[in-house]
Design a protein around this motif. Structure first.
Motif, mmCIF file in Angstrom:
data_model
loop_
_atom_site.group_PDB
_atom_site.id
_atom_site.type_symbol
_atom_site.label_atom_id
_atom_site.label_comp_id
_atom_site.label_asym_id
_atom_site.label_seq_id
_atom_site.Cartn_x
_atom_site.Cartn_y
_atom_site.Cartn_z
ATOM 1 N N TYR A 266 0.830 -1.204 0.000
ATOM 2 C CA TYR A 266 0.000 0.000 0.000
ATOM 3 C C TYR A 266 0.864 1.254 0.000
ATOM 4 O O TYR A 266 0.754 2.119 -0.846
ATOM 5 C CB TYR A 266 -0.914 0.044 1.231
ATOM 6 C CG TYR A 266 -1.876 -1.105 1.348
ATOM 7 C CD1 TYR A 266 -2.658 -1.505 0.275
ATOM 8 C CD2 TYR A 266 -2.008 -1.794 2.556
ATOM 9 C CE1 TYR A 266 -3.542 -2.555 0.387
ATOM 10 C CE2 TYR A 266 -2.898 -2.848 2.680
ATOM 11 C CZ TYR A 266 -3.664 -3.225 1.599
ATOM 12 O OH TYR A 266 -4.538 -4.251 1.714
ATOM 13 N N ALA B 186 0.280 4.323 -7.173
ATOM 14 C CA ALA B 186 1.057 3.087 -7.173
ATOM 15 C C ALA B 186 1.746 2.874 -8.518
ATOM 16 O O ALA B 186 2.909 2.459 -8.575
ATOM 17 C CB ALA B 186 0.150 1.902 -6.848
ATOM 18 N N LYS C 141 -3.352 4.256 5.003
ATOM 19 C CA LYS C 141 -3.486 4.276 3.545
ATOM 20 C C LYS C 141 -4.549 5.277 3.112
ATOM 21 O O LYS C 141 -4.333 6.089 2.201
ATOM 22 C CB LYS C 141 -3.836 2.873 3.059
ATOM 23 C CG LYS C 141 -4.240 2.763 1.589
ATOM 24 C CD LYS C 141 -4.605 1.338 1.237
ATOM 25 C CE LYS C 141 -5.837 0.848 1.973
ATOM 26 N NZ LYS C 141 -6.192 -0.542 1.622
ATOM 27 N N LEU D 112 5.635 -0.565 -1.867
ATOM 28 C CA LEU D 112 5.491 -0.632 -3.322
ATOM 29 C C LEU D 112 6.859 -0.618 -4.001
ATOM 30 O O LEU D 112 7.071 -1.315 -4.998
ATOM 31 C CB LEU D 112 4.628 0.527 -3.817
ATOM 32 C CG LEU D 112 3.141 0.447 -3.468
ATOM 33 C CD1 LEU D 112 2.448 1.769 -3.752
ATOM 34 C CD2 LEU D 112 2.457 -0.688 -4.235
ATOM 35 N N HIS E 81 -5.305 5.858 -5.545
ATOM 36 C CA HIS E 81 -4.186 5.046 -5.053
ATOM 37 C C HIS E 81 -3.544 4.284 -6.203
ATOM 38 O O HIS E 81 -2.310 4.179 -6.280
ATOM 39 C CB HIS E 81 -4.670 4.068 -3.982
ATOM 40 C CG HIS E 81 -3.558 3.261 -3.366
ATOM 41 N ND1 HIS E 81 -3.045 2.133 -3.969
ATOM 42 C CD2 HIS E 81 -2.862 3.422 -2.206
ATOM 43 C CE1 HIS E 81 -2.082 1.629 -3.209
ATOM 44 N NE2 HIS E 81 -1.951 2.391 -2.135
ATOM 45 N N THR E 82 -4.358 3.747 -7.104
ATOM 46 C CA THR E 82 -3.824 3.004 -8.239
ATOM 47 C C THR E 82 -2.919 3.883 -9.092
ATOM 48 O O THR E 82 -1.838 3.451 -9.526
ATOM 49 C CB THR E 82 -4.978 2.429 -9.079
ATOM 50 O OG1 THR E 82 -5.712 1.494 -8.275
ATOM 51 C CG2 THR E 82 -4.473 1.728 -10.325
ATOM 52 N N THR F 238 -2.646 -4.944 -4.711
ATOM 53 C CA THR F 238 -3.256 -4.016 -3.760
ATOM 54 C C THR F 238 -4.683 -4.446 -3.456
ATOM 55 O O THR F 238 -5.334 -5.125 -4.255
ATOM 56 C CB THR F 238 -3.241 -2.577 -4.295
ATOM 57 O OG1 THR F 238 -3.960 -2.514 -5.538
ATOM 58 C CG2 THR F 238 -1.814 -2.099 -4.509
ATOM 59 N N VAL G 98 -8.467 -0.397 -2.522
ATOM 60 C CA VAL G 98 -7.841 0.869 -2.888
ATOM 61 C C VAL G 98 -8.737 1.611 -3.882
ATOM 62 O O VAL G 98 -9.580 1.018 -4.545
ATOM 63 C CB VAL G 98 -6.449 0.664 -3.512
ATOM 64 C CG1 VAL G 98 -5.486 0.059 -2.504
ATOM 65 C CG2 VAL G 98 -6.510 -0.195 -4.772
#
Length: 293
Positions: A148, A176, A221, A153, A172-173, A165, A168
């Motif tokens: 996370y 990431a 997160k 990562l 967040h994606t 993940t 999320v």
């Protein structure tokens, strides 16, 4: 072909806790139907009681093509040597079909740093690659890490094929993907509910999210993504709940899931929630097949 493409996960797969409540014969039947429907990947957790590698072996033995991924095998629950031996055997018995998903998992432990634990565990696994006691498998072991935060990562990018993940948002994606870079795998789980009544959908979603919103790792997160204490109160704000559980009719849910791909995911593992204990999500999986497979 890139390493990510060679995994054969496809754009969408199935993620499920529901196998934990079914007998082995039912699990076999469900996995075989998912394969017949054309789903390329099946993700199973290690949370309620089923052990990660025996569960994966059951699913791989019951099917011929579908990829089976641990989402995740918890590293604190077994010695690295046991994980190494199990992963080698699965890679040899089912070449190219098993994805070793590793994660810290479980409850927070005072004084224990998940990043340090994971890095040390990977060191042990890598050292065991030179162990002569286990023959080399027919295909290499392929692993991903649950991650996370930015540093986990980064570890996933540097020490595995990429990251898996869980719970999320698309924001967040996108973050990431920036950390992982263009080549690492980003496999994103996302919960869905084929329910059009907002009150019913959010009630089911809040029941599903309750334990996650109480987790310090998940709270951290979400705070990094801009959510506040108000979003955690009373089972979660509508904003947070709707971002974490996609609900609505089939077309609405499918469009939102594709948003994860647009944000940078290579693969989305779709978790249908709301199935009663011991029940089957197969009717919902069949409907989702029409829109996603």
């Amino acid at each position: 072909m890139s390493d990510v493409e060679s995994l054969g996960l496809g754009r969408f797969g199935i993620y499920t806790f529901d196998f934990e409540g079914l007998r082995a014969s039912q699990v076999r039947d469900h996995a075989q139907e998912l394969e017949e429907l054309g789903w390329p990947a099946l993700w199973v957790p290690e949370g309620i009681g089923r052990e990660a590698f025996t569960h994966a072996a059951l699913l791989l033995s019951a099917t011929r093509r579908i990829r089976v991924a641990n989402g995740i095998a918890q590293v604190w629950g077994r010695e690295a040597r046991r994980t190494h031996g199990a992963a080698l055997l699965l890679a040899d018995a089912h070449p190219g079909r098993h994805l070793l998903g590793l994660g810290y998992g479980g409850l927070a432990r005072p004084g224990v740093k998940p990043l340090a634990v994971m890095a040390g565990y990977l060191d042990e696994l890598d050292a065991l690659d030179a162990d002569p006691d286990n023959p080399a498998p027919a295909a290499p072991v392929r692993r991903v890490l649950a991650g996370y935060g930015p540093r986990m990562l980064e570890l996933a990018r540097d020490r595995s094929l990429g990251a898996h993940t869980y719970h999320v948002t698309t924001a967040h994606t996108a973050q990431a993907r920036e950390i992982l870079g263009p080549d690492a795998l980003l496999a994103v789980e996302h919960a869905v509910l084929l329910e059009t009544d907002p009150e019913v959908a959010r009630t089911v979603a809040r029941e599903h999210l309750a334990s996650y919103l109480a987790s310090p790792y998940n709270a951290a997160k979400f705070r990094r993504l801009g959510y506040t204490d108000e979003d955690f109160a009373d089972g979660g704000s509508d904003r947070l709940v709707d971002d974490l559980v996609y609900w609505g009719d089939l077309d609405t849910v499918a469009a939102k899931l594709r948003g994860q791909l647009a944000a940078g995911a290579d693969h989305v593992a779709v978790q249908v929630i709301g199935t009663p204990p011991g029940g089957s999500p197969l009717p919902h999986w069949r409907r989702l097949t029409e829109a996603l497979v």
